[in-house]
Design a protein around this motif. Structure first.
Motif, PDB file in Angstrom:
ATOM      1  N   ARG A 201     -17.321  -9.811 -37.138  1.00 31.83           N
ATOM      2  CA  ARG A 201     -16.705 -10.783 -38.039  1.00 31.83           C
ATOM      3  C   ARG A 201     -17.061 -12.210 -37.646  1.00 31.83           C
ATOM      4  NH1 ARG A 201     -10.916 -10.942 -40.809  1.00 31.83           N
ATOM      5  NH2 ARG A 201     -11.202 -12.966 -41.791  1.00 31.83           N
ATOM      6  N   TYR A 202     -17.304 -12.467 -36.354  1.00 36.37           N
ATOM      7  CA  TYR A 202     -17.502 -13.834 -35.868  1.00 36.37           C
ATOM      8  C   TYR A 202     -18.902 -14.012 -35.312  1.00 36.37           C
ATOM      9  CZ  TYR A 202     -12.469 -13.732 -36.317  1.00 36.37           C
ATOM     10  OH  TYR A 202     -11.209 -13.596 -36.815  1.00 36.37           O
ATOM     11  N   ALA A 203     -19.457 -15.193 -35.536  1.00 37.37           N
ATOM     12  CA  ALA A 203     -20.795 -15.533 -35.044  1.00 37.37           C
ATOM     13  C   ALA A 203     -20.786 -16.989 -34.587  1.00 37.37           C
ATOM     14  CB  ALA A 203     -21.823 -15.343 -36.149  1.00 37.37           C
ATOM     15  N   LEU A 204     -21.841 -17.352 -33.858  1.00 35.43           N
ATOM     16  CA  LEU A 204     -21.970 -18.719 -33.359  1.00 35.43           C
ATOM     17  C   LEU A 204     -22.878 -19.538 -34.272  1.00 35.43           C
ATOM     18  CD1 LEU A 204     -22.468 -18.037 -29.559  1.00 35.43           C
ATOM     19  CD2 LEU A 204     -20.369 -18.650 -30.761  1.00 35.43           C
ATOM     20  N   ARG A 205     -22.576 -20.811 -34.355  1.00 39.46           N
ATOM     21  CA  ARG A 205     -23.422 -21.756 -35.084  1.00 39.46           C
ATOM     22  C   ARG A 205     -23.476 -23.043 -34.272  1.00 39.46           C
ATOM     23  NH1 ARG A 205     -21.185 -23.704 -40.586  1.00 39.46           N
ATOM     24  NH2 ARG A 205     -19.965 -25.035 -39.198  1.00 39.46           N
ATOM     25  N   MET A 206     -24.687 -23.566 -34.087  1.00 42.04           N
ATOM     26  CA  MET A 206     -24.833 -24.822 -33.371  1.00 42.04           C
ATOM     27  C   MET A 206     -24.474 -25.973 -34.314  1.00 42.04           C
ATOM     28  SD  MET A 206     -28.079 -26.704 -31.479  1.00 42.04           S
ATOM     29  CE  MET A 206     -28.724 -25.213 -30.846  1.00 42.04           C
ATOM     30  N   ASP A 207     -23.532 -26.798 -33.874  1.00 41.63           N
ATOM     31  CA  ASP A 207     -23.167 -27.980 -34.647  1.00 41.63           C
ATOM     32  C   ASP A 207     -24.050 -29.162 -34.255  1.00 41.63           C
ATOM     33  OD1 ASP A 207     -21.159 -26.705 -36.048  1.00 41.63           O
ATOM     34  OD2 ASP A 207     -19.617 -27.250 -34.601  1.00 41.63           O
ATOM     35  N   LEU A 208     -24.147 -29.396 -32.982  1.00 39.32           N
ATOM     36  CA  LEU A 208     -24.981 -30.438 -32.383  1.00 39.32           C
ATOM     37  C   LEU A 208     -25.607 -29.826 -31.135  1.00 39.32           C
ATOM     38  CD1 LEU A 208     -22.326 -33.303 -32.488  1.00 39.32           C
ATOM     39  CD2 LEU A 208     -24.302 -33.096 -33.997  1.00 39.32           C
ATOM     40  N   PRO A 209     -26.625 -30.460 -30.558  1.00 40.58           N
ATOM     41  CA  PRO A 209     -27.132 -29.919 -29.294  1.00 40.58           C
ATOM     42  C   PRO A 209     -25.998 -29.782 -28.272  1.00 40.58           C
ATOM     43  CG  PRO A 209     -28.625 -31.577 -30.131  1.00 40.58           C
ATOM     44  CD  PRO A 209     -27.389 -31.613 -31.003  1.00 40.58           C
ATOM     45  N   GLN A 210     -25.886 -28.600 -27.714  1.00 37.10           N
ATOM     46  CA  GLN A 210     -24.871 -28.259 -26.714  1.00 37.10           C
ATOM     47  C   GLN A 210     -23.446 -28.294 -27.283  1.00 37.10           C
ATOM     48  OE1 GLN A 210     -25.789 -26.941 -23.740  1.00 37.10           O
ATOM     49  NE2 GLN A 210     -27.813 -27.125 -24.641  1.00 37.10           N
ATOM     50  N   SER A 211     -23.299 -28.155 -28.593  1.00 42.64           N
ATOM     51  CA  SER A 211     -21.981 -28.100 -29.232  1.00 42.64           C
ATOM     52  C   SER A 211     -21.998 -26.970 -30.256  1.00 42.64           C
ATOM     53  CB  SER A 211     -21.666 -29.430 -29.928  1.00 42.64           C
ATOM     54  OG  SER A 211     -20.418 -29.348 -30.584  1.00 42.64           O
ATOM     55  N   TRP A 212     -21.142 -25.987 -30.050  1.00 44.90           N
ATOM     56  CA  TRP A 212     -21.150 -24.778 -30.858  1.00 44.90           C
ATOM     57  C   TRP A 212     -19.828 -24.571 -31.572  1.00 44.90           C
ATOM     58  CZ3 TRP A 212     -25.427 -21.643 -31.353  1.00 44.90           C
ATOM     59  CH2 TRP A 212     -26.513 -21.995 -30.547  1.00 44.90           C
ATOM     60  N   ALA A 213     -19.907 -23.841 -32.694  1.00 43.75           N
ATOM     61  CA  ALA A 213     -18.725 -23.434 -33.457  1.00 43.75           C
ATOM     62  C   ALA A 213     -18.735 -21.922 -33.583  1.00 43.75           C
ATOM     63  CB  ALA A 213     -18.747 -24.061 -34.844  1.00 43.75           C
ATOM     64  N   ILE A 214     -17.540 -21.345 -33.672  1.00 45.58           N
ATOM     65  CA  ILE A 214     -17.401 -19.926 -33.971  1.00 45.58           C
ATOM     66  C   ILE A 214     -17.046 -19.835 -35.448  1.00 45.58           C
ATOM     67  CG2 ILE A 214     -16.126 -17.804 -33.531  1.00 45.58           C
ATOM     68  CD1 ILE A 214     -15.691 -18.822 -30.665  1.00 45.58           C
ATOM     69  N   ILE A 215     -17.871 -19.106 -36.191  1.00 46.01           N
ATOM     70  CA  ILE A 215     -17.747 -19.016 -37.641  1.00 46.01           C
ATOM     71  C   ILE A 215     -17.275 -17.621 -38.033  1.00 46.01           C
ATOM     72  CG2 ILE A 215     -19.058 -19.146 -39.812  1.00 46.01           C
ATOM     73  CD1 ILE A 215     -18.745 -21.820 -38.273  1.00 46.01           C
ATOM     74  N   ASP A 216     -16.350 -17.558 -38.982  1.00 52.53           N
ATOM     75  CA  ASP A 216     -15.939 -16.299 -39.589  1.00 52.53           C
ATOM     76  C   ASP A 216     -17.014 -15.970 -40.620  1.00 52.53           C
ATOM     77  OD1 ASP A 216     -14.851 -14.384 -41.364  1.00 52.53           O
ATOM     78  OD2 ASP A 216     -12.809 -15.040 -40.907  1.00 52.53           O
ATOM     79  N   VAL A 217     -17.810 -14.940 -40.383  1.00 54.10           N
ATOM     80  CA  VAL A 217     -18.935 -14.651 -41.278  1.00 54.10           C
ATOM     81  C   VAL A 217     -18.479 -14.158 -42.641  1.00 54.10           C
ATOM     82  CG1 VAL A 217     -20.555 -14.244 -39.390  1.00 54.10           C
ATOM     83  CG2 VAL A 217     -19.301 -12.322 -40.364  1.00 54.10           C
ATOM     84  N   PHE A 218     -17.227 -13.689 -42.750  1.00 57.81           N
ATOM     85  CA  PHE A 218     -16.718 -13.238 -44.041  1.00 57.81           C
ATOM     86  C   PHE A 218     -16.384 -14.422 -44.943  1.00 57.81           C
ATOM     87  CE2 PHE A 218     -14.921  -9.226 -41.795  1.00 57.81           C
ATOM     88  CZ  PHE A 218     -16.195  -8.710 -41.677  1.00 57.81           C
ATOM     89  N   THR A 219     -15.952 -15.534 -44.361  1.00 54.37           N
ATOM     90  CA  THR A 219     -15.566 -16.705 -45.161  1.00 54.37           C
ATOM     91  C   THR A 219     -16.572 -17.855 -45.072  1.00 54.37           C
ATOM     92  OG1 THR A 219     -14.320 -17.777 -43.382  1.00 54.37           O
ATOM     93  CG2 THR A 219     -13.120 -16.176 -44.758  1.00 54.37           C
ATOM     94  N   GLY A 220     -17.382 -17.872 -44.005  1.00 49.88           N
ATOM     95  CA  GLY A 220     -18.319 -18.969 -43.785  1.00 49.88           C
ATOM     96  C   GLY A 220     -17.676 -20.197 -43.169  1.00 49.88           C
ATOM     97  N   GLN A 221     -16.392 -20.112 -42.853  1.00 49.60           N
ATOM     98  CA  GLN A 221     -15.640 -21.237 -42.308  1.00 49.60           C
ATOM     99  C   GLN A 221     -15.468 -21.092 -40.798  1.00 49.60           C
ATOM    100  OE1 GLN A 221     -14.560 -23.891 -44.251  1.00 49.60           O
ATOM    101  NE2 GLN A 221     -15.867 -22.839 -45.729  1.00 49.60           N
TER     102      GLN A 221
END
Length: 63
Positions: free
Chosen positions: A4-24
């Motif tokens: 359900r959850y994946a990582l997305r890079m927001d900025l170099p060395q700054s990551w977000a955990i994204i709910d892949v079902f909602t994209g948020q």
């Protein structure tokens, strides 16, 4: 079962955990999971996916 959850890079060395079902970005205990270090994000996304799989398996058994 898909994660359900994946990582997305927001900025170099700054990551977000994204709910892949909602994209948020995911929210845990009223905290939006953005601006995280790579180490923290990797550790937390694994834990969140494990908990989610267990929750969905329990729900399937009840159906």
């Amino acid at each position: 079962m898909a994660n359900r959850y994946a990582l997305r890079m927001d900025l170099p060395q700054s990551w977000a955990i994204i709910d892949v079902f909602t994209g948020q970005p995911a929210v845990v205990r009223q905290r939006v999971m953005v601006g995280m270090s790579p180490q923290d994000a990797n550790a937390l996304v694994d834990q969140m996916n494990i908990r989610d799989v267990k929750r969905r398996e329990r729900a399937e058994r009840k159906s």
